[in-house]
Design an enzyme around this catalytic site. Structure first.
Site, mmCIF file in Angstrom:
data_model
loop_
_atom_site.group_PDB
_atom_site.id
_atom_site.type_symbol
_atom_site.label_atom_id
_atom_site.label_comp_id
_atom_site.label_asym_id
_atom_site.label_seq_id
_atom_site.Cartn_x
_atom_site.Cartn_y
_atom_site.Cartn_z
ATOM 1 N N LYS A 85 0.860 -1.187 0.000
ATOM 2 C CA LYS A 85 0.000 0.000 0.000
ATOM 3 C C LYS A 85 0.894 1.234 0.000
ATOM 4 O O LYS A 85 1.725 1.412 0.886
ATOM 5 C CB LYS A 85 -0.902 -0.001 1.226
ATOM 6 C CG LYS A 85 -1.827 1.216 1.287
ATOM 7 C CD LYS A 85 -2.756 1.144 2.489
ATOM 8 C CE LYS A 85 -3.659 2.362 2.557
ATOM 9 N NZ LYS A 85 -4.569 2.299 3.723
ATOM 10 N N LYS A 114 -2.224 -1.493 -3.693
ATOM 11 C CA LYS A 114 -3.084 -0.308 -3.646
ATOM 12 C C LYS A 114 -2.223 0.945 -3.710
ATOM 13 O O LYS A 114 -1.245 1.010 -2.968
ATOM 14 C CB LYS A 114 -3.888 -0.321 -2.340
ATOM 15 C CG LYS A 114 -4.813 0.879 -2.173
ATOM 16 C CD LYS A 114 -5.502 0.859 -0.811
ATOM 17 C CE LYS A 114 -6.421 2.062 -0.674
ATOM 18 N NZ LYS A 114 -7.082 2.135 0.628
HETATM 19 ZN ZN LIG Z 1 -5.692 3.592 8.108
#
Ligand SMILES: [Zn+2]
Length: 327
Positions: free
Chosen positions: A193, A246
């Site tokens: 992420k 992501k």
């Molecule tokens: Zn968070």
């Protein structure tokens, strides 16, 4: 040697469909939802046209309508009324997410319910963990994340999805789930992420903008792809059942690399800023919305995603856009 003519296989729609290498399947799409306390709540999110914050009753209505369209997987985010320094609302057995999970699974047991596990929607400072003098502390956060995950699993979640990017959280969560009688609950880890400008609209939706600083000390640097492989390997070692990349659109190379090394399914998150860009372009007459969405989602699957979380899921199926793919 005679000229090979690739155009032969592009002559008609039927031929193009026959040789197509990538398909968007509804069963591989995950619809995100924002649920909050209250009744008769249906709040538009200005930066994400078509996406709303809803109360539990309206959530159940939306989930039922989505199911009729063929949407069987969803990702749930909770918006609590109250926040505190520790984010204690996150693991409240009676919190909005926990009640929503139980209600969805009771009425629609066939739906796969995935919950976002993080503290940022619940902390007054908006960071994803325990904050102390301007830094986010890793190890003290693990226990709170694990408690949160267990509360979701006990409520009936099929999968918990930690999005915090603390080191060691998958092991911490797995241990607590197993110890709490939830060994069948899967962990979908937000493994790679990135600290991204594409999250802007989501923070409006969830009210989770950090009150100071940024998330660069725990989320990944967008310049790094090899490091994403390392993050994925760590989460796999710790027991992740699914790994996620992501955002998706600016990270297609990362999805490709992760797919190449991951023995478990790969998920990609087509995030709020990617959604908002398409909506803005369509509103300004700067692009064909249907074709933009189909091309973006196709590219994410083509890069290697086995499943995609997308705010476009509902409109895609409602408008029967998949049937006219690339037409
Ligand atoms: Zn968070």
């Amino acid at each position: 040697m005679t000229l090979y003519r690739p155009r032969r296989l592009r002559t008609t729609q039927a031929v193009r469909d026959l040789v197509s290498e990538t398909a968007i399947m509804p069963s591989r799409l995950i619809m995100p939802h924002f649920v909050r306390e209250g009744s008769a709540v249906r709040e538009a999110i200005e930066t994400m046209p078509g996406i709303e914050r809803v109360c539990l009753d309206n959530l159940l209505r939306d989930v039922e309508a989505d199911l009729a369209l063929g949407i069987r997987s969803l990702l749930l985010f909770g918006i609590p009324d109250e926040k505190d320094e520790a984010g204690s609302g996150a693991w409240n057995a009676n919190g909005i997410v926990q009640r929503a999970v139980t209600a969805i699974k009771k009425r629609f047991p066939e739906i796969c319910v995935i919950t976002d596990v993080c503290l940022c929607e619940y902390t007054s400072h908006g960071h994803c963990g325990v904050a102390h003098e301007g830094t986010v502390l890793n190890d003290p956060t693990l226990e709170l994340l694990a408690k949160t995950a267990l509360s979701h699993a006990v409520a009936g979640a099929d999968m918990v999805a930690p999005s915090d990017m603390m080191d060691g959280r998958v092991t911490a969560i797995r241990d607590v789930l197993d110890g709490g009688g939830c060994s069948d609950t899967a962990i979908m880890a937000y493994a790679a992420k990135y600290a991204s400008a594409f999250y802007g609209p989501f923070r409006d939706a969830a009210g989770s903008t950090p009150q100071y600083g940024d998330r660069k000390s725990y989320q990944m640097d967008c310049r790094n792809a090899r490091e994403a492989e390392r993050e994925v390997m760590l989460d796999l070692d710790e027991g992740a059942d699914i790994v996620m990349v992501k955002p998706a659109l600016s990270y297609l190379d990362v999805i490709y690399r992760v797919k190449a090394i991951s023995p478990v399914p790969v998920c990609a998150y087509n995030v709020s800023g990617e959604y908002a860009m398409v909506k803005a372009a369509a509103r300004l007459g700067m692009g064909d919305e249907r074709r933009l969405i189909l091309e973006i989602l196709t590219s994410i699957f083509r890069a290697g995603a086995d499943m995609v979380i997308s705010y476009h899921t509902r409109e895609l199926l409602k408008n029967k856009w998949l049937q006219e793919l690339m037409a």
